[in-house]
Design a protein around this motif. Structure first.
Motif, PDB file in Angstrom:
ATOM      1  N   GLU A  87      -6.568  -1.083 -12.658  1.00 17.66           N
ATOM      2  CA  GLU A  87      -6.246  -0.076 -11.643  1.00 17.66           C
ATOM      3  C   GLU A  87      -5.843  -0.740 -10.337  1.00 17.66           C
ATOM      4  O   GLU A  87      -4.884  -0.329  -9.689  1.00 17.66           O
ATOM      5  N   GLU A  88      -6.574  -1.774  -9.968  1.00 13.09           N
ATOM      6  CA  GLU A  88      -6.262  -2.478  -8.720  1.00 13.09           C
ATOM      7  C   GLU A  88      -4.871  -3.111  -8.783  1.00 13.09           C
ATOM      8  O   GLU A  88      -4.093  -3.019  -7.826  1.00 13.09           O
ATOM      9  N   LEU A  89      -4.563  -3.751  -9.917  1.00 12.59           N
ATOM     10  CA  LEU A  89      -3.263  -4.409 -10.056  1.00 12.59           C
ATOM     11  C   LEU A  89      -2.122  -3.399 -10.022  1.00 12.59           C
ATOM     12  O   LEU A  89      -1.102  -3.606  -9.350  1.00 12.59           O
ATOM     13  N   ILE A  90      -2.274  -2.298 -10.762  1.00  7.93           N
ATOM     14  CA  ILE A  90      -1.199  -1.306 -10.847  1.00  7.93           C
ATOM     15  C   ILE A  90      -0.979  -0.622  -9.503  1.00  7.93           C
ATOM     16  O   ILE A  90       0.160  -0.382  -9.083  1.00  7.93           O
ATOM     17  N   GLN A  91      -2.063  -0.302  -8.819  1.00  5.84           N
ATOM     18  CA  GLN A  91      -1.930   0.340  -7.512  1.00  5.84           C
ATOM     19  C   GLN A  91      -1.355  -0.627  -6.481  1.00  5.84           C
ATOM     20  O   GLN A  91      -0.579  -0.239  -5.609  1.00  5.84           O
ATOM     21  N   LYS A  92      -1.713  -1.883  -6.619  1.00  7.56           N
ATOM     22  CA  LYS A  92      -1.254  -2.880  -5.651  1.00  7.56           C
ATOM     23  C   LYS A  92       0.184  -3.316  -5.920  1.00  7.56           C
ATOM     24  O   LYS A  92       0.939  -3.626  -4.994  1.00  7.56           O
ATOM     25  N   HIS A 123       2.275   0.925 -16.831  1.00  4.68           N
ATOM     26  CA  HIS A 123       2.916   1.907 -15.957  1.00  4.68           C
ATOM     27  C   HIS A 123       3.139   3.242 -16.670  1.00  4.68           C
ATOM     28  O   HIS A 123       3.170   4.298 -16.034  1.00  4.68           O
ATOM     29  N   ALA A 124       3.299   3.174 -17.996  1.00  9.49           N
ATOM     30  CA  ALA A 124       3.601   4.392 -18.754  1.00  9.49           C
ATOM     31  C   ALA A 124       2.342   5.150 -19.178  1.00  9.49           C
ATOM     32  O   ALA A 124       2.437   6.239 -19.748  1.00  9.49           O
ATOM     33  N   SER A 125       1.163   4.580 -18.912  1.00  6.53           N
ATOM     34  CA  SER A 125      -0.077   5.196 -19.391  1.00  6.53           C
ATOM     35  C   SER A 125      -1.001   5.551 -18.232  1.00  6.53           C
ATOM     36  O   SER A 125      -1.002   4.894 -17.187  1.00  6.53           O
ATOM     37  N   ASN A 126      -1.807   6.585 -18.469  1.00 10.22           N
ATOM     38  CA  ASN A 126      -2.839   6.946 -17.498  1.00 10.22           C
ATOM     39  C   ASN A 126      -4.172   6.293 -17.837  1.00 10.22           C
ATOM     40  O   ASN A 126      -5.058   6.198 -16.997  1.00 10.22           O
TER      41      ASN A 126
END
Length: 334
Positions: A87-92, A123-126
């Protein structure tokens, strides 16, 4: 990417004593190497690439040197991931390439292509953890896949070719590469011939265009010839030019160059001959321009065919170029 695979062997030395060997296959990009080690002494027997102290002070890879493992990169084991990290990597890093770069820095055993594929899945997944686990699961039963540039087991492209085994894929890859190398070698020679002829024909086309442009002034020579003929009585032998009224242009004055070696009538005839020569040239030049354009189009088509050819195609193209006279046929010795 840093992957090290160890293969253990047991053989015997010259005296018949058992000799345990370790083969270290180190996959580390441009630092990749294969090293054979005597396990009993931990000494290097030999390596594919020798690395001296002047190249790497931390790790000398030469016969007789003590074997040391590559320095650790302090990366995390992807099979022991922390869900918060994703989550941190994707948000950052919402950008695909930037996320892939940071996945490379964060986890062991991931290549650039795999990092890009993982970035796409995240990126394509929740559900980031599930997406990551699904990604890792693909490594347990990989499907060797090859596209136009490289191999992968992470691809959804329907145009990529899938294989049942890694060996089958490698056979196809190296067979294709061998054909491509042969095409580049043989095709390079043919391309040289084509480009040389293209250059020559394009120069010829430019020259013909200039000649055609020159014929646009043909009427000027006819007019000067007729004006000189009308006013022959005013021209004296030895004159180098004369100014006369141009009855084709409301009797505006026109200055006409003359040869002091010719008579007045010969000067007039000189202009008529020049006019006739240019007029006759129009048909010939237009024919040559058309032929040259066709040849340029043909050569450009052959050039494209060579760039897309297979080895068998090259043989046919070479034969065609020989028949067309672009390549000389080798005479067989009797």
């Amino acid at each position: 990417l840093q992957i090290i695979i160890y293969f253990e062997f047991l053989t015997r030395n010259e005296l018949g004593d058992k000799l345990p060997l370790l083969l270290s296959a180190e996959i580390m990009g441009r630092y990749s190497n294969v090293i054979l080690i005597n396990q009993s002494t931990n000494k290097i027997i030999d390596t594919i690439k020798h690395v001296g102290m002047d190249q790497n002070r931390y790790r000398t890879l030469l016969p007789g040197a003590t074997y040391r493992q590559p320095p650790t990169q302090n990366k995390e084991n992807p099979f022991e991931q922390d869900s918060n990290t994703f989550e941190e990597l994707i948000q950052k890093y919402p950008n695909r390439e930037v996320l892939a770069d940071n996945l490379l820095k964060q986890y062991q055993g991931i290549s650039r292509d795999n990092a890009l594929a993982l970035a796409d899945k995240l990126h394509a997944s929740n559900n980031y953890v599930q997406a990551f686990n699904d990604f890792l699961a693909m490594t347990e039963n990989p499907i060797p896949t090859m596209n136009s540039n490289n191999f992968s087991i992470f691809t959804d492209n329907p145009n990529d070719k899938k294989f049942s085994t890694l060996s089958e894929m490698l056979d196809v890859f190296y067979h294709t590469k061998a054909n491509r190398d042969r095409v580049q070698q043989q095709g390079g020679q043919l391309l040289h011939v084509i480009r040389k002829n293209l250059q020559r024909n394009k120069k010829k086309l430019k020259k013909l265009s200039n000649e055609l442009k020159a014929t646009e002034n043909a009427d000027e020579y006819r007019i000067k010839g007729e004006v000189l003929t009308t006013y022959l009585y005013q021209i004296k032998r030895g004159m180098t030019k004369i100014t006369l009224p141009n009855f084709y242009d409301n009797n505006k004055e026109i200055t006409i160059s003359l040869s002091n070696q010719l008579s007045p009538s010969q000067n007039a005839q000189k202009y008529f001959k020049k006019y006739q020569k240019l007029k006759n040239a129009v048909t010939f030049v237009n024919e040559q321009i058309e032929l040259t354009k066709k040849e340029v189009a043909y050569l450009e088509e052959i050039q494209t065919q060579i760039e897309l050819a297979t080895p068998a195609d090259l043989d046919d193209i070479k034969t065609e170029l020989q028949q067309e006279g672009y390549i000389k046929k080798k005479q067989q010795k009797s």
